[in-house]
Design a protein around this motif. Structure first.
Motif, PDB file in Angstrom:
ATOM      1  N   GLY A 168      -6.933  -4.888  -6.184  1.00 46.72           N
ATOM      2  CA  GLY A 168      -6.733  -5.041  -4.749  1.00 46.72           C
ATOM      3  C   GLY A 168      -5.848  -4.005  -4.106  1.00 46.72           C
ATOM      4  O   GLY A 168      -5.543  -4.112  -2.914  1.00 46.72           O
ATOM      5  N   GLN A 213      -0.567  -6.501  -7.671  1.00 47.65           N
ATOM      6  CA  GLN A 213      -1.838  -6.866  -7.043  1.00 47.65           C
ATOM      7  C   GLN A 213      -1.748  -6.849  -5.518  1.00 47.65           C
ATOM      8  O   GLN A 213      -0.759  -7.263  -4.927  1.00 47.65           O
ATOM      9  N   ASN A 214      -2.812  -6.349  -4.897  1.00 45.31           N
ATOM     10  CA  ASN A 214      -2.974  -6.362  -3.434  1.00 45.31           C
ATOM     11  C   ASN A 214      -1.890  -5.589  -2.689  1.00 45.31           C
ATOM     12  O   ASN A 214      -1.499  -5.964  -1.576  1.00 45.31           O
ATOM     13  N   THR A 246      -0.614  -2.403  -0.543  1.00 47.82           N
ATOM     14  CA  THR A 246      -1.127  -1.376   0.355  1.00 47.82           C
ATOM     15  C   THR A 246      -0.089  -0.265   0.461  1.00 47.82           C
ATOM     16  O   THR A 246       1.082  -0.536   0.736  1.00 47.82           O
ATOM     17  N   ASN A 255       1.377  -7.817  -3.234  1.00 54.88           N
ATOM     18  CA  ASN A 255       1.190  -8.101  -1.806  1.00 54.88           C
ATOM     19  C   ASN A 255       2.126  -7.308  -0.900  1.00 54.88           C
ATOM     20  O   ASN A 255       2.284  -7.657   0.278  1.00 54.88           O
TER      21      ASN A 255
END
Length: 212
Positions: free
Chosen positions: A75, A128-129, A131, A147
């Motif tokens: 992700g 994970q995930n 950006t 996240n």
């Protein structure tokens, strides 16, 4: 012949675990540069890592550079400079890309915010995930919590997390971080990494301080 680790030129380092892919061996874009042993973990298609690098246009010239031995979880998204809109005018709307005459308002590259290359060091763990925004630099040995949205640089061997991300703490004291940055174990030949593997994976930092 004695085994000294997986083949760095393999797509899947462990043939029995196809969700882990050595990214370097599936890259097709010249403006993405990845070091050996860095992997992406995604059961939905780890070999499709490039689809997680968005708004990446060769004419802008920005690069995504990732070092060796990084662990990148499912992700992740690296947003590159092509996502930026003109900000020095009344509207940020990209009229020009819609065509039909609106292209008369095409901005010059000088009108667009440009943050430069996105650079990820060696031995970085990205959860994970996560950006990562354009032009971010993440230092060797850093950890980015799941996240997170990374909007500012993360120094070597620091832990960061949140949206926007912030530094949570150092992993080690400054003296030990300097030692690790001098050691650069990720540049060792495979044979040396294999011979020192137990020490590199040990919680006994005194053993690592003795490494050269």
């Amino acid at each position: 012949m004695q085994k000294i680790g997986p083949d760095p030129s393999a797509v899947y380092p462990n043939e029995n675990i196809k969700q882990i892919c050595y990214i370097k061996n599936v890259i097709t874009r010249p403006n993405i540069i990845v070091g050996e042993y860095t992997y992406y973990d995604d059961a939905d298609g780890a070999e499709n890592f490039e689809s997680h690098v968005t708004h990446h246009y060769e004419f802008l010239g920005d690069r995504l550079i990732i070092g060796k031995f990084c662990a990148i979880a499912k992700g992740v998204e690296f947003i590159m400079n092509g996502a930026n809109h003109r900000m020095n005018s009344v509207t940020t709307y990209p009229f020009n890309i819609m065509g039909h005459g609106w292209e008369k308002a095409t901005p010059s590259l000088d009108d667009l915010p440009f943050k430069g290359d996105t650079v990820i060091g060696n031995d970085v763990w990205i959860g994970q995930n996560v950006t990562v925004m354009p032009g971010i630099h993440i230092g060797d040995g850093a950890i980015v919590a799941a996240n997170s949205v990374v909007t500012k640089d993360i120094p070597a061997y620091h832990i960061a997390g949140g949206n926007p991300s912030r530094i949570i703490k150092k992993r080690f004291d400054d003296e030990f971080i300097d030692h690790l940055l001098t050691l650069k174990w990720w540049d060792w030949p495979a044979e040396k990494i294999f011979s020192k593997l137990e020490i590199l994976c040990s919680a006994d930092l005194e053993l690592i301080k003795a490494l050269e």
